[in-house]
Scaffold this active site. Sequence first.
Site: not given
Length: 455
Positions: A63, A142, A199, A255, A344, A346
């Site tokens: 649905d 990343e 991190e 990133h 990259e 970011r």
Amino acid sequence: MTNGNPDSDGGLTPSEQAVLDDIEEQNIDFLRLQFTDILGTVKNVSIPAHQAKKAFTEGIYFDGSSIEGFVRIQESDMRLDPDPDTFAVLPWRSNGEGGSARLICDVVDREGNAFDGGPRQVLKSVLDQAAEMGYTVSIGPEPEFFLFEKDEDGNATTRPHDTGGYFDLAPKDLASDIRREIIFTLEDMGFEIEASHHEVADGQHEINFKYDDALTAADNIATFRAVVRAVAEQNDIHATFMPKPIGEINGSGMHSHISLFDEDGNNAFADDGDEFNLSETAYQFMGGVLEHAPAFTAVTNPTVNSYKRLVPGYEAPVYIAWSDVNRSALIRVPDAAGVSARFEIRSPDPSCNPYLALAAVIASGLDGIERSVDPGSSVREDIYEFDEAKRAEYGIDTLPGSLGEAVTALENDEVVSDALGEHVAEKFVEAKRQEFGEYKASVSEWEEERYLETF
């Protein structure tokens, strides 16, 4: 509606038959047919494994009116078309008696046509445009995430699971065992993991998997988020991809490294004779990304909370510029050449719908190539230290400061809106306008503490 060329016996392609063989060999009891809604939430329809052939040859109905941003109630009958190349056993569901597996699906309308409101189809359409220009697109994401403790009732808190910092080891990085379990699970599902680490913020982590073609990368991002949350849950921990769950510390980004390859398999971004090892095609693509950044930010940073991350001082980009040496710019060019030449982006965060986010960014870059857009010069100074006058001197604009600003930029950008398609663009803007309106009408704890007794 099947993928590839069906054989003459069972109406199945070789890759579909291989999935049926795997289901039998690995004792799979159930299949999860996975897709995403416009907001990027993963949905699935579970079917008994013996229905797999029917799923490939006839599709499985659902649905569509119940899915965010899909269709109205009178248009509700839709089908899921499984992509056999996405078959993967779910390790956390496997047991001695039988297991579960997943297939990512495209959404098909009642006439058997690809549904233009399906996020995966939106990305496919942009990749078709790239193919017409002679390119395939490679993406290396990343995604970052936080691991938080739960309270005594099992609800998520914002208490970090550990107090580690950037690249810390145990005992500060208490989550190393959980990360390892996530990695093993991902590898069991076919991921090629390149690196993982703690991190900057307490409880914050990053796991990098190998670059891939853009469609596979988007599929992988959706799978990655599901695996991280499932493994965390098994360890009585809450994983979140919320961009900024705690104020005054770094938020979580995604990133994304991007490059184009030509029809001969050569990196179209590479030029070893250039100062930054980038070709004219790369610079033009970069120019398009920079030009359309305000508009695609609504898609790559799609929540009210996303804009709590995009502020100066926390390593998130705020300024629409490019650089090879600092991370205050939207685009960073790493020291890479030849087949690895890339840049990259970011700004994206992991709350985005990966299919729509990649579609918006890629379409922006392709427009840059088509119009030979100049990205300007690299900015090697720390833009965070620029005052407004110096930014104006360099011609540096800023990303939208709120979801409301970003949605307005999206509405005014024909290239990004066209990449999303009329259906998705309309439904996405409608949903985000409502979200931002609800946010503006709410009163935060900060406001109460700041003003309640002052005025």
